[in-house]
Design a protein around this motif. Structure first.
Motif, mmCIF file in Angstrom:
data_model
loop_
_atom_site.group_PDB
_atom_site.id
_atom_site.type_symbol
_atom_site.label_atom_id
_atom_site.label_comp_id
_atom_site.label_asym_id
_atom_site.label_seq_id
_atom_site.Cartn_x
_atom_site.Cartn_y
_atom_site.Cartn_z
ATOM 1 N N GLY A 46 0.829 -1.201 0.000
ATOM 2 C CA GLY A 46 0.000 0.000 0.000
ATOM 3 C C GLY A 46 0.859 1.244 0.000
ATOM 4 N N TRP A 47 0.199 2.387 0.215
ATOM 5 C CA TRP A 47 0.905 3.666 0.284
ATOM 6 C C TRP A 47 1.644 3.760 1.609
ATOM 7 N N GLN A 48 2.899 4.150 1.553
ATOM 8 C CA GLN A 48 3.717 4.280 2.755
ATOM 9 C C GLN A 48 4.916 5.179 2.481
ATOM 10 N N LEU A 61 6.663 9.193 -0.835
ATOM 11 C CA LEU A 61 5.476 8.365 -0.662
ATOM 12 C C LEU A 61 5.498 7.316 -1.757
ATOM 13 N N TRP A 62 5.239 6.066 -1.402
ATOM 14 C CA TRP A 62 5.419 4.952 -2.329
ATOM 15 C C TRP A 62 4.262 3.982 -2.213
ATOM 16 N N GLY A 172 7.203 -0.016 -8.382
ATOM 17 C CA GLY A 172 5.934 0.679 -8.166
ATOM 18 C C GLY A 172 6.022 2.151 -8.495
ATOM 19 N N VAL A 173 5.218 2.951 -7.801
ATOM 20 C CA VAL A 173 5.150 4.390 -8.062
ATOM 21 C C VAL A 173 5.536 5.163 -6.798
ATOM 22 N N PHE A 174 6.332 6.213 -7.003
ATOM 23 C CA PHE A 174 6.821 7.070 -5.923
ATOM 24 C C PHE A 174 6.388 8.513 -6.197
#
Length: 186
Positions: A46-48, A61-62, A172-174
């Motif tokens: 998840g987002w973290q 944020l990733w 993933g996405v950052f």
């Protein structure tokens, strides 16, 4: 404004008085405590906040798993939303949202959907999506004029949805360095 000098630098702090405009409405570098609402964390994915990659260290944020350093849950899709606190945008002035991001996901448009949405009383609008990605695997900067939302309370949402459980073993996405600023001029 309240004007003062701190360590040889001029600081201008908005008082919030009616008719005044604050040039910096939001600055979020993800280096401190997260002031976000995180939805749909699945099996540690998840987002973290992470130090795995950042445009301005130490963190960003990733969307991913700190254990596997990707967003693969081994079976199904992974998805989640990170929502900022509501913010009142000033009316009648130019307001710009900027951020930096790194996309290490499938480049195919139909998979690994990434969206930035602005939610207001008028509804929800996708202001940026994966189709606008200039390249993958390295940081790039994004700028969006959100002046049309002036005078409204808005909420910023970051959304990721892998759509499927295939090819989810990249990082993933950052996101990093979110800023909403105003010129204080129409």
């Amino acid at each position: 404004t309240l004007d003062r000098c701190v360590q040889g630098k001029s600081l201008h702090e908005a008082t919030g008085a009616e008719g005044c405009c604050a040039p910096e409405l939001l600055i979020e570098t993800f280096d401190g405590e997260l002031n976000l609402t995180i939805l749909a964390d699945q099996m540690g994915i998840g987002w973290q906040k992470t130090g795995l990659a950042s445009k301005s260290p130490p963190s960003s944020l990733w969307f991913g798993s700190a254990v596997t350093e990707n967003y693969d849950n081994g079976a199904d899709k992974s998805s989640g939303t990170a929502t900022f606190m509501p913010l009142q945008l000033p009316p009648g002035v130019t307001t710009i949202l900027t951020w930096s991001m790194l996309m290490d996901v499938e480049p195919a448009i139909n998979f690994d959907r990434v969206e930035v949405r602005l939610v207001s009383t008028a509804g929800e609008l996708v202001i940026w999506d994966k189709t606008k990605t200039p390249w993958y695997g390295d940081w790039f900067d994004v700028s969006v004029d959100i002046s049309g939302f002036g005078g409204q309370a808005v909420t910023l949402e970051l959304s990721f949805d892998s759509i499927d459980g295939v090819q989810n073993t990249t990082r993933g996405v950052f996101f990093d360095d979110f800023e909403i600023s105003s010129t204080c001029l129409a």
